[in-house]
Design an enzyme around this catalytic site. Structure first.
Site, PDB file in Angstrom:
ATOM      1  N   ASN A  31       0.956  -0.858   0.196  1.00 13.73           N
ATOM      2  CA  ASN A  31      -0.288  -0.390   0.289  1.00 13.73           C
ATOM      3  C   ASN A  31       0.641   1.250  -0.233  1.00 13.73           C
ATOM      4  O   ASN A  31       1.397   1.557   1.091  1.00 13.73           O
ATOM      5  CB  ASN A  31      -0.802  -0.347   1.341  1.00 13.73           C
ATOM      6  N   GLU A  80      -4.165   1.822  -2.814  1.00 15.16           N
ATOM      7  CA  GLU A  80      -4.472   2.496  -2.508  1.00 15.16           C
ATOM      8  C   GLU A  80      -3.374   4.485  -3.236  1.00 15.16           C
ATOM      9  O   GLU A  80      -2.848   4.491  -2.928  1.00 15.16           O
ATOM     10  CB  GLU A  80      -4.185   2.860  -1.206  1.00 15.16           C
ATOM     11  N   ASP A 136       2.657   4.772   4.249  1.00 13.67           N
ATOM     12  CA  ASP A 136       2.305   4.662   6.042  1.00 13.67           C
ATOM     13  C   ASP A 136       2.409   3.044   6.256  1.00 13.67           C
ATOM     14  O   ASP A 136       1.866   2.231   7.164  1.00 13.67           O
ATOM     15  CB  ASP A 136       1.510   4.383   6.366  1.00 13.67           C
ATOM     16  N   ASN A 154      -7.149  -4.385   5.697  1.00 18.52           N
ATOM     17  CA  ASN A 154      -8.101  -3.541   6.813  1.00 18.52           C
ATOM     18  C   ASN A 154      -8.004  -4.409   7.443  1.00 18.52           C
ATOM     19  O   ASN A 154      -9.298  -4.234   7.670  1.00 18.52           O
ATOM     20  CB  ASN A 154      -8.786  -2.889   6.276  1.00 18.52           C
ATOM     21  N   ASP A 183      -3.752  -4.939   0.871  1.00 19.40           N
ATOM     22  CA  ASP A 183      -4.309  -4.495   2.342  1.00 19.40           C
ATOM     23  C   ASP A 183      -5.730  -4.468   2.677  1.00 19.40           C
ATOM     24  O   ASP A 183      -6.920  -4.549   1.897  1.00 19.40           O
ATOM     25  CB  ASP A 183      -4.134  -2.859   1.956  1.00 19.40           C
ATOM     26  N   TYR A 229      -7.195  -3.848  -2.258  1.00 22.03           N
ATOM     27  CA  TYR A 229      -7.928  -2.763  -1.462  1.00 22.03           C
ATOM     28  C   TYR A 229      -9.113  -2.486  -0.272  1.00 22.03           C
ATOM     29  O   TYR A 229      -9.877  -2.716  -1.286  1.00 22.03           O
ATOM     30  CB  TYR A 229      -7.266  -1.265  -1.587  1.00 22.03           C
TER      31      TYR A 229
END
Length: 589
Positions: A8, A43, A312, A197, A195, A156
């Site tokens: 990401n 992203e 990040d 999440n 990702d 994502y």
């Protein structure tokens, strides 16, 4: 060996501001540093119109994009494949197959079986998902590509931290679970990357204990949250309490990183930037490379690359063996990552047919890139057209007769013609005798600009300069001269006879000391120094964004990162308890 890397990037341009990517700001160099053969980005935060040649036309690489259809600078997934190693046989954008291949009006899910990847939810399954398929696939969250060996998902997943999109987030995850299980029933292997999440267990999140304490949850309740429970039912060795959900009785995927490092603490892939949590490794593991249980032995390594900066998140990778078992035979991995007959025992037999080298969904087939061959094309300068070929003349364009007045008498020249004639003769008078007839003539200044008049200023250079006066304090001689000038003006101009001769123009405006003015305005515009924290270091200012009575207020915190505990600590190297409202800070130590 073939290496698969997912990352990401929090904006596709973002990593190039960090080392080691800033040394050679190309994706080709980045992929070489990652040593990857398949790269999945999430992203991207970019629109299709903003795609550049260096993002799409990467030498030796093919690419596939899923970008948001409506929201700008949001979401976005890309999959890059190294052409020397692997060539997909099919590629799709979206999770549910409701989007159409480029240049067609037939959705992927309605194509013949030999032209689509398959595994799409049935009508009954779609009814249970309770989501709008078109809305779900329009957010740019999934790219699916197929090799003979497996189907690769670049995903994502939507986050549900705010709670405003819980239904959409849950629907997306259910749709992903359904399609993966459908593909498994078809006998196709799956690799799920991206990702997602969601963290699996307590070991995968530094906030797990704090979260359970805040919510007043037990471990069972923490692991049984809907998102986490759904995810763990998909995984072998996933912690699931109670009976499994209908249709999810059997796990189908293998968590490569965790299975290679079953007891490793702090193996996090994401850190909150707002609290500078990365130096103290206060994060969570929400980025994964998962594979079908049947092919788990294909992989010899998997890990995170927490030392690589640029986002990040950090990259996560998995590496395959050279020789794998497929359909009961030992084959080289590249043999089954390309159309059959291209490779044999790891050696290329022939090149792929150019007509089939690029799939319809390839980013290189986008209309705005199909005629591009090199990024140099963007900067190639074309010779300017000559005056003769363009038909343009250097002389001013004369107005046409069509715009002439219609009420003039016959034989009388129009006002436009007279004005043009006057303009040309005036220009001729103002021009020097040596001026070239083919060059523009330099105009003289208007008559109201005399030699004593001040030329227009170049503009205000600063706000302080607007208030600073350049006027000096008048002397007695200046007062006498001004009074004489005033008397002379009164005598010459009857319109100003009402002004007393003894009144000085200089006395009318009070003198301003420029140094005093500068110091006064400097105090207004100079920011107050921030307070120091318990470490004696200047604090960092933040703004409250959480809805409530304090939304929009600013406050000061210790500039150091949060430690591994996630708490403010007194007497340590990590963030101290300093907390000061900006409105209450008076600027004194």
């Amino acid at each position: 060996m073939v290496r698969i890397t997912t990352w990401n990037v929090n904006g596709i341009r973002n990593p190039f501001g960090y080392q080691p990517w800033r040394e050679n700001k190309t994706f080709s160099a980045m992929f070489d540093i990652l040593e990857a053969d398949i790269v999945i980005f999430q992203e991207l935060k970019i629109q299709r119109k903003d795609l550049r040649d260096d993002m799409v036309l990467i030498p030796g690489w093919d690419c596939f994009f899923s970008l948001p259809k409506h929201k700008k600078g949001y979401s976005g997934v890309a999959v890059y494949t190294r052409q020397a190693v692997c060539s997909p046989i099919r590629a799709e954008e979206g999770l549910l197959g409701v989007l159409c291949p480029p240049g067609t009006s037939t959705p992927y899910c309605e194509l013949p079986e030999d032209e689509c990847i398959g595994g799409y939810p049935s009508v009954a399954q779609m009814a249970d998902l309770n989501v709008d398929p078109a809305e779900l696939d329009a957010e740019g969250r999934c790219v699916v590509i197929e090799f003979p060996a497996f189907v690769l998902f670049g995903v994502y997943s939507p986050a549900n931290s705010s709670g405003t999109r819980d239904d959409f987030s849950h629907g997306f995850r259910c749709a992903l679970d359904t399609r993966i299980r459908n593909l498994a029933k078809m006998g196709k292997n799956v690799i799920l990357t991206g990702d997602l999440n969601v963290s699996r267990e307590e070991i995968d999140s530094a906030r797990s204990e704090e979260s359970m304490r805040e919510e007043g949850e037990t471990r069972e309740q923490y692991l049984s949250r809907p998102t986490r429970r759904l995810f763990n039912q998909l995984l072998e060795n996933g912690k699931v309490f109670g009976e499994r959900d209908k249709g999810r009785e059997k796990p189908v995927l293998w968590d490569l990183c965790r299975e290679f490092h079953p007891t490793r603490q702090g193996m996090y892939t994401h850190w909150e930037q707002k609290i500078n949590a990365r130096p103290g490794n206060f994060g969570s593991r929400i980025d994964f490379v998962l594979c079908s249980i049947e092919i788990k032995d294909w992989f010899c390594a998997a890990d995170i690359q927490e030392g690589l900066m640029g986002s990040d998140h950090c990259p996560v990778y998995a590496v395959t063996e050279d020789i794998v078992r497929w359909k009961g035979e030992q084959v080289h991995i590249v043999d089954i990552l390309n159309p059959l007959g291209i490779f044999k025992d790891g050696k290329r037999l022939r090149e792929l047919d150019p007509a089939k080298a690029l799939l319809p969904a390839s980013g290189r087939r986008l209309p705005e890139f199909t005629k591009r061959r090199s990024i140099k094309d963007m900067f190639a300068k074309k010779p300017p057209p000559s005056a003769a070929s363009s038909g343009k003349l250097d002389s001013p364009t004369e107005p046409s007769d069509e715009s002439a007045e219609t009420d003039r008498s016959p034989g009388q020249p129009s006002q436009s013609a007279l004005a043009l004639s006057s303009f040309k003769s005036s220009e001729k008078r103002c021009s020097p005798s040596t001026a070239s007839p083919t060059k523009p003539v330099k105009r003289s200044k208007p008559s109201f600009w005399n030699s004593n008049a001040q030329a227009p200023s170049k503009g205000q250079q600063s706000l302080k300069g607007f208030f600073a006066s350049t006027r000096t304090k008048p002397t007695e001689s200046d007062r006498t001269t001004a009074a004489s000038a005033s008397q002379s003006t009164v005598a010459e101009d009857d319109a100003t006879a009402c002004i007393p001769a003894s009144l000085s123009a200089v006395d009318a405006v009070p003198a301003i000391d420029p140094e005093v003015s500068r110091q006064s305005w400097s105090k207004v515009f100079t920011k107050k120094p921030p307070p120091n924290c318990e470490h004696g270091e200047p604090c960092t200012i933040y703004t409250v964004k959480k809805p409530g009575v304090n939304c929009g207020r600013q406050f000061f915190l210790c500039p150091r990162p949060v430690g591994p505990s996630g708490q403010k600590e007194r007497g340590t190297e990590w963030r101290c308890p300093t907390y000061i409202w900006a409105s209450e800070w008076k600027g004194s130590s």
